[in-house]
Structures are given as structure tokens and as C-alpha cells.
Scaffold this active site. Structure first.
Site, PDB file in Angstrom:
ATOM      1  N   LEU A  11       0.787  -1.288   0.085  1.00 19.66           N
ATOM      2  CA  LEU A  11       0.074  -0.134  -0.033  1.00 19.66           C
ATOM      3  C   LEU A  11       0.777   1.276   0.052  1.00 19.66           C
ATOM      4  O   LEU A  11       1.789   1.311   0.912  1.00 19.66           O
ATOM      5  CB  LEU A  11      -0.826   0.004   1.167  1.00 19.66           C
ATOM      6  CG  LEU A  11      -1.665  -1.189   1.562  1.00 19.66           C
ATOM      7  CD1 LEU A  11      -2.763  -0.931   2.459  1.00 19.66           C
ATOM      8  CD2 LEU A  11      -2.597  -1.824   0.168  1.00 19.66           C
ATOM      9  N   ALA A  12       0.773   2.305  -1.144  1.00 28.64           N
ATOM     10  CA  ALA A  12       1.472   3.358  -1.281  1.00 28.64           C
ATOM     11  C   ALA A  12       0.738   4.326  -1.709  1.00 28.64           C
ATOM     12  O   ALA A  12       1.132   5.221  -2.580  1.00 28.64           O
ATOM     13  CB  ALA A  12       2.663   3.084  -1.973  1.00 28.64           C
ATOM     14  N   ALA A  13      -0.499   4.328  -1.465  1.00 25.02           N
ATOM     15  CA  ALA A  13      -1.542   5.564  -2.037  1.00 25.02           C
ATOM     16  C   ALA A  13      -1.639   6.785  -0.983  1.00 25.02           C
ATOM     17  O   ALA A  13      -2.047   7.939  -1.345  1.00 25.02           O
ATOM     18  CB  ALA A  13      -2.801   4.903  -2.165  1.00 25.02           C
ATOM     19  N   ARG A  18       3.206  15.341   5.387  1.00 24.46           N
ATOM     20  CA  ARG A  18       4.348  15.772   6.367  1.00 24.46           C
ATOM     21  C   ARG A  18       5.627  15.566   5.702  1.00 24.46           C
ATOM     22  O   ARG A  18       6.619  16.154   6.566  1.00 24.46           O
ATOM     23  CB  ARG A  18       4.146  14.610   7.513  1.00 24.46           C
ATOM     24  CG  ARG A  18       2.957  15.217   8.251  1.00 24.46           C
ATOM     25  CD  ARG A  18       2.731  14.258   9.400  1.00 24.46           C
ATOM     26  NE  ARG A  18       1.946  13.219   9.158  1.00 24.46           N
ATOM     27  CZ  ARG A  18       1.874  12.089   9.892  1.00 24.46           C
ATOM     28  NH1 ARG A  18       2.425  12.140  11.086  1.00 24.46           N
ATOM     29  NH2 ARG A  18       0.986  11.072   9.651  1.00 24.46           N
ATOM     30  N   ARG A 319      34.397   8.442  -9.082  1.00 20.66           N
ATOM     31  CA  ARG A 319      32.858   8.504  -9.900  1.00 20.66           C
ATOM     32  C   ARG A 319      32.584   7.476 -10.763  1.00 20.66           C
ATOM     33  O   ARG A 319      33.343   6.375 -10.977  1.00 20.66           O
ATOM     34  CB  ARG A 319      32.910   9.984 -10.808  1.00 20.66           C
ATOM     35  CG  ARG A 319      32.908  11.044  -9.645  1.00 20.66           C
ATOM     36  CD  ARG A 319      33.310  12.354 -10.538  1.00 20.66           C
ATOM     37  NE  ARG A 319      32.216  12.447 -11.538  1.00 20.66           N
ATOM     38  CZ  ARG A 319      32.290  13.238 -12.516  1.00 20.66           C
ATOM     39  NH1 ARG A 319      33.371  13.936 -12.759  1.00 20.66           N
ATOM     40  NH2 ARG A 319      31.405  13.410 -13.487  1.00 20.66           N
ATOM     41  N   TYR A 352      43.158  14.603 -12.047  1.00 17.29           N
ATOM     42  CA  TYR A 352      41.856  14.287 -12.533  1.00 17.29           C
ATOM     43  C   TYR A 352      41.933  13.346 -13.821  1.00 17.29           C
ATOM     44  O   TYR A 352      42.698  13.796 -14.837  1.00 17.29           O
ATOM     45  CB  TYR A 352      40.981  15.524 -13.162  1.00 17.29           C
ATOM     46  CG  TYR A 352      39.714  15.171 -13.809  1.00 17.29           C
ATOM     47  CD1 TYR A 352      38.691  14.586 -13.204  1.00 17.29           C
ATOM     48  CD2 TYR A 352      39.659  15.507 -15.261  1.00 17.29           C
ATOM     49  CE1 TYR A 352      37.628  13.856 -14.032  1.00 17.29           C
ATOM     50  CE2 TYR A 352      38.324  14.732 -15.923  1.00 17.29           C
ATOM     51  CZ  TYR A 352      37.482  14.134 -15.128  1.00 17.29           C
ATOM     52  OH  TYR A 352      36.285  13.867 -16.079  1.00 17.29           O
TER      53      TYR A 352
HETATM   54  C1  UD1 Z   1      -2.305   1.513  10.256  1.00 13.62           C
HETATM   55  C2  UD1 Z   1      -3.258   0.430  10.934  1.00 13.62           C
HETATM   56  C3  UD1 Z   1      -2.859   0.353  12.478  1.00 13.62           C
HETATM   57  C4  UD1 Z   1      -1.193   0.016  12.564  1.00 13.62           C
HETATM   58  C5  UD1 Z   1      -0.603   1.055  11.791  1.00 13.62           C
HETATM   59  C6  UD1 Z   1       0.912   0.877  11.792  1.00 13.62           C
HETATM   60  C7  UD1 Z   1      -5.306   0.171   9.516  1.00 13.62           C
HETATM   61  C8  UD1 Z   1      -6.777   0.337   9.650  1.00 13.62           C
HETATM   62  N1  UD1 Z   1      -4.548   0.690  10.788  1.00 13.62           N
HETATM   63  O1  UD1 Z   1      -2.886   2.808  10.853  1.00 13.62           O
HETATM   64  O2  UD1 Z   1      -3.592  -0.740  12.932  1.00 13.62           O
HETATM   65  O3  UD1 Z   1      -1.098   0.071  14.037  1.00 13.62           O
HETATM   66  O4  UD1 Z   1      -1.060   1.282  10.536  1.00 13.62           O
HETATM   67  O5  UD1 Z   1       1.487   1.857  11.280  1.00 13.62           O
HETATM   68  O6  UD1 Z   1      -4.830  -0.563   9.001  1.00 13.62           O
HETATM   69  N2  UD1 Z   1      -3.112   3.428   2.701  1.00 13.62           N
HETATM   70  C9  UD1 Z   1      -3.624   3.634   1.431  1.00 13.62           C
HETATM   71  N3  UD1 Z   1      -4.746   3.873   0.981  1.00 13.62           N
HETATM   72  C10 UD1 Z   1      -5.583   4.087   1.883  1.00 13.62           C
HETATM   73  C11 UD1 Z   1      -5.073   4.551   3.410  1.00 13.62           C
HETATM   74  C12 UD1 Z   1      -4.078   4.021   3.850  1.00 13.62           C
HETATM   75  O7  UD1 Z   1      -2.759   3.385   0.491  1.00 13.62           O
HETATM   76  O8  UD1 Z   1      -6.830   4.440   1.859  1.00 13.62           O
HETATM   77  C13 UD1 Z   1      -1.656   3.214   2.990  1.00 13.62           C
HETATM   78  C14 UD1 Z   1      -0.881   4.443   3.248  1.00 13.62           C
HETATM   79  O9  UD1 Z   1      -0.245   5.194   2.509  1.00 13.62           O
HETATM   80  C15 UD1 Z   1       0.079   3.729   4.200  1.00 13.62           C
HETATM   81  C16 UD1 Z   1      -0.710   2.673   4.800  1.00 13.62           C
HETATM   82  O10 UD1 Z   1      -1.591   2.216   3.886  1.00 13.62           O
HETATM   83  O11 UD1 Z   1       1.331   3.436   3.813  1.00 13.62           O
HETATM   84  C17 UD1 Z   1      -1.271   2.791   6.262  1.00 13.62           C
HETATM   85  O12 UD1 Z   1      -2.064   3.666   6.363  1.00 13.62           O
HETATM   86  P1  UD1 Z   1      -2.061   4.817   7.625  1.00 13.62           P
HETATM   87  O13 UD1 Z   1      -3.003   5.819   7.297  1.00 13.62           O
HETATM   88  O14 UD1 Z   1      -0.794   5.231   7.990  1.00 13.62           O
HETATM   89  O15 UD1 Z   1      -2.436   3.809   8.769  1.00 13.62           O
HETATM   90  P2  UD1 Z   1      -2.355   4.062  10.452  1.00 13.62           P
HETATM   91  O16 UD1 Z   1      -3.486   4.965  10.692  1.00 13.62           O
HETATM   92  O17 UD1 Z   1      -1.208   4.569  10.487  1.00 13.62           O
END
Ligand code: UD1
Ligand code: MG
Length: 455
Positions: A11-13, A18, A319, A352
Site C-alpha cells: 500500500l502506497a497511496a 508531512r 565517480r 583528474y
Molecule cells: C495502520 C493500521 C494500524 C497500525 C498502523 C501501523 C489500519 C486500519 N490501521 O494505521 O492498526 O497500527 O498502520 O503503522 O490498517 N493507505 C492507502 N490507502 C488508504 C489508506 C492507507 O494506500 O486509503 C496506505 C498508506 O499510504 C500507508 C498505509 O496504507 O502506507 C497505512 O495507512 P495509515 O493511514 O498510515 O494507517 P495508520 O492510521 O497508521
């Protein structure tokens, strides 16, 4: 387990606001490699046979980058960020292909180690439907808590949905979850968004699987391996942890690091046993060092190959394309680019060497410059075996110095020099007796006259 197929869904959306950056968060690098590429490497090391990247923000840039570090990965765009379960479902098509294991990972958690992922997959192999990777952070605020009953994992509660008692739980969700491939879509499709954030939580599959009587377990990983990166301070922290791990690995493999905390490795640095690295050395990408080399302090090295027993620095800059053969020496304030320094050749001071070959045993005097660029194109300088280039010479490329050729100091060499020839490319010295004294007296009286006139 090795015969089980595994799709890693990364997941990287996230927007990564920040980071305060024009570049998507997960493309920020650790040890010169985008953090999401570290995640891919860990997935592959844990046996992932398929890769699905869920992207959103900066999709075009992401696709281009992914092509480089994971050409076989499929990318899926999550148009709206509706939660982690929703994000995983963006890769529905890949999941539906029917893998044994689905391994959900986060693109911004680059230090996850393959062993922790493999341990979760092992649980699936043993019959679990869901295996959650847990960890114990020093401060659990913000993380989902693992709710256990009678030693069984029954739910993951997000911070915002936790009761006061649940907030006291220290065992948290690291984010990475392994799900049996034959259950994944069924469970994910059941996830709703009835929670404090109104998001579709991946973590809800724990409760859903339990309700179906399926086996749900938690494994444990180190705090570091679950470190999520949200800003540049955390990025630097992850870099520090990565470097500490790598330095230790190098030392245990027989490399001497005199001051390990000052040596920076790249994700792909290769370095042989009995090499000694002095303090404050930087390795950029693409460095290969054989055994028994000495890398002296303050050297900056990237894209270079260094054979055994070479001597580099202090203050050397190698280099891309620098290729040092056995026992070659590149000393202080020397820069080498796209050039081969053959066996035992010496480039010791203030030099060089670019787009060139320095033959075996040749000696390049202090201040030698290969003039390889005319402002438009680059040209090659070929220096033969055993040649001697006197100090402060400029070799204007394209030019060849033959085997055993001898260049007088201070020469500007514009024409090729045959084997064993001696070449002078400088004005002859003229010495005028007593003229120095005369000149000094003339200047002194002129200065005195000027001073009198000003008074
Ligand atoms: C998530 C977990 C939490 C855990 C924590 C660890 C869930 C519901 N919660 O929370 O239990 O302790 O990670 O760091 O899974 N992302 C998407 N699309 C979305 C939402 C998120 O791609 O719609 C990706 C984000 O880019 C990120 C990851 O999923 O890489 C986690 O999302 P984030 O919003 O950071 O979840 P947390 O609230 O940190
Ligand atoms: Mg997070």
C-alpha cells in the site's frame, strides 16, 4: 512453504503531506534506494512470487520508478483514500488470480525484515487464515491495539476506537498482515466503515475471520522493523538504523571499519573481507570492492569497482565508471571518472583522470589533468603501460601516450606520444643573470614615487 505462491500487496497511496515534498513519500530514499523498493526487496526475500503496488498520489512518477526497481510489479490506482482495506481491494484483480498467501505491506515501512514476513507466512502454511505482525512500540499511541482473549487474537482496535482499558495494551499492529489467499477477497468484501474515522479498515478482517471460526494469530517483530516514515526526521532515523545494521553486517563479514558510525553504505555496496575502511567514507550506489583494499579517510566513492589490494584516498573521489585493477593506487585529492586504472598504476596526488585508461604500472604525477571535454563532447586519453607523466601535465584528449612514454613536467600534450618517447610540451626556460634584483629595485622605486605623490 517455498512452494506456496504469495502475492505481496504494497500500500502506497498515501499523500505523505508531512514530508513537505514534491516527490511521493515512498520514493524518498534510504541508502540510495526508494523506501518502497526496500519493502519490495523484503517481500521478495520472504518468497513473494507476485507484487501489486497500490498507488495514488503521483501515480505517473510512481509507475516510472516502480518500472526501475520492480519491473514485474503490477500497479493499481486507488482513486479515493477510503482506508487500508479499500486500498488492498484496489488490487482485487491480482488477488483474484488465486495465490496461496496474500501479504499486505506498507510502502512507508522500509525496515521490515524478511524473517518477520516469513514467520507470518509460516502461520498460514500451518493453517491460520490471518496472521498479523505485531510489535511493542515504546509509545503505543496512534497504533491499532491487538486485542487478545484467552491467548487468541480476536480483534485489532484502532486508537480512535479504543476504550481506556484497550489503550493500555502495549502489543500493537505493525501494519503488515498475511491472509490466506482463498479467504482474502471474501473477508475484505465484508469490511464496513462504521468506525471513528469512517474508513474501511484492513484490521477488521481479524474479527470477521474469528466470527467465521477461522484461525487468527499474531506474530511479533522488532519495533524497528515496523517503523513507519511520515516525515524527514523519521526518514533520517530509518537511514540511521539501516546504516547501523549494514555496518555490523560488513564487520561480521570481515571488513574493518575503524569508526563504523562515520561510514555510509549504499543499498548495493559490495565489499570484500580484509578491506579496511577509515573514518568518514561515503559509498554511493554501484560500488564493488574486492578483498584487502584500503579506503582511507574522507573518500567519496560511487559507481566504482575496486580490485583487491588497491589503495584509495584519503580524500579521493571515485565517480561512476572508475575501475581500479589490483594494487592500483588513487591518492589524495584525485578524481577518477569513467576510467580504468590498471594493475599497480599510481595516481597519487591532485589529479583528474576522466574517460581514460592508465596502463599497468604507469605513474601519473601530481596535478595531471586529462582534458577530456571541449564543452561539447568527451574524448578519450590512453596512457600506456609503464608510462610516466610528469607533474602538472595537461593531456588534451583525444590523445595516446605509448607504452613507457615519458612526459616532462608541466607539459600540455596535444599530440600522441609513441612508445618509449620523451615528450616536452612546454616553453623552454630562460634564465637572465641579475635581472631579478634589477626588477625588484625598479618596482620598489616606482612604488615609493607613487606614495610621495599621494602625500
Ligand atoms: C495502520 C493500521 C494500524 C497500525 C498502523 C501501523 C489500519 C486500519 N490501521 O494505521 O492498526 O497500527 O498502520 O503503522 O490498517 N493507505 C492507502 N490507502 C488508504 C489508506 C492507507 O494506500 O486509503 C496506505 C498508506 O499510504 C500507508 C498505509 O496504507 O502506507 C497505512 O495507512 P495509515 O493511514 O498510515 O494507517 P495508520 O492510521 O497508521
Ligand atoms: Mg501510518
Amino acid at each position: 512453504m517455498s512452494q506456496r505462491s504469495c502475492l505481496s500487496v504494497i500500500l502506497a497511496a498515501g499523500e505523505g503531506t508531512r514530508m513537505k515534498s514534491a516527490i511521493p513519500k515512498v520514493l524518498h530514499a534510504i541508502a540510495g534506494l526508494p523506501m518502497v523498493a526496500h519493502v519490495v526487496k523484503a517481500a521478495e526475500a520472504a518468497g513473494a512470487t507476485g507484487l501489486a503496488l497500490v498507488i495514488g498520489h503521483g501515480a505517473d512518477e510512481m509507475r516510472k520508478a516502480v518500472q526501475k526497481f520492480a519491473p514485474k510489479a503490477e500497479t493499481f490506482v486507488q482513486e479515493k483514500r477510503l482506508g487500508t482495506a479499500h486500498a488492498v481491494l484496489a488490487a482485487r484483480e491480482a488477488i483474484a488470480k488465486g495465490y496461496d498467501d496474500i501479504l499486505v505491506m506498507f510502502g512507508d515501512t522500509p525496515l521490515i525484515d524478511a524473517a518477520a514476513l516469513a514467520a507470518a507466512r509460516q502461520k498460514l502454511a500451518e493453517g491460520a487464515a490471518v496472521a498479523v505482525i505485531g510489535f511493542r512500540p515504546p509509545n503505543p499511541t496512534g497504533y491499532g491495539r491487538l486485542i487478545e482473549k484467552g491467548g487468541r487474537l480476536v480483534a485489532i482496535r484502532e486508537e480512535k476506537d479504543c476504550s481506556e482499558a484497550e489503550k493500555k495494551i502495549g502489543f500493537c499492529n505493525a501494519g503488515m498482515i498475511a491472509v490466506a489467499g482463498n479467504q482474502a477477497l471474501r473477508l475484505l468484501d465484508k469490511v464496513g466503515n462504521n468506525n471513528a474515522k469512517g474508513e474501511f479498515y484492513l484490521t477488521d478482517i481479524v474479527e470477521l475471520a474469528g466470527a467465521d471460526g477461522l484461525d487468527v494469530v499474531a506474530t511479533e517483530a522488532s519495533f524497528e522493523s515496523a517503523l513507519g516514515i511520515n516525515n524527514r526526521a523519521e526518514l533520517a532515523e530509518a537511514e540511521g538504523i539501516w546504516q547501523t545494521r549494514r555496518r555490523r553486517e560488513a564487520m561480521l563479514a570481515g571488513v574493518t571499519l575503524i569508526a563504523p558510525e562515520t561510514v555510509y553504505f549504499s543499498h548495493d555496496t559490495e565489499i570484500g573481507a580484509d578491506t579496511i575502511v577509515e573514518p568518514n567514507v561515503w559509498f554511493g550506489p554501484g560500488v564493488k570492492i574486492a578483498s584487502g583494499a584500503k579506503i582511507h579517510a574522507f573518500s567519496h566513492i560511487e559507481g566504482a569497482t575496486i580490485a583487491s589490494n588497491c589503495d584509495v584516498g584519503p580524500f579521493a573521489r571515485l565517480r561512476p565508471g572508475a575501475d581500479l585493477r589490483q594494487k592500483a593506487k588513487v591518492g589524495n585529492f584525485c578524481e577518477v571518472k569513467q576510467a580504468t586504472i590498471e594493475e599497480g598504476a599510481k595516481v597519487n596526488h591532485l589529479t583528474y583522470i576522466g574517460d581514460a585508461r592508465v596502463g599497468a604500472g604507469a605513474n601519473i604525477g601530481a596535478g595531471t589533468i586529462t582534458c577530456n571535454y571541449d564543452g561539447f563532447s568527451k574524448f578519450f586519453t590512453d596512457i600506456g603501460e609503464g608510462a610516466f607523466v610528469g607533474s602538472n601535465s595537461a593531456l588534451v584528449a583525444p590523445v595516446t601516450i605509448g607504452k613507457g612514454g615519458y612526459i616532462a613536467s608541466g607539459s600540455v600534450i596535444t599530440e600522441s606520444v609513441p612508445d618509449d618517447a620523451l615528450a616536452f610540451g612546454r616553453a623552454r626556460q630562460k634564465t637572465l643573470p641579475r635581472k631579478g634584483k634589477e626588477l625588484r629595485e625598479r618596482f620598489a622605486s616606482a612604488a615609493a614615487a607613487k606614495k610621495r605623490a599621494a602625500e
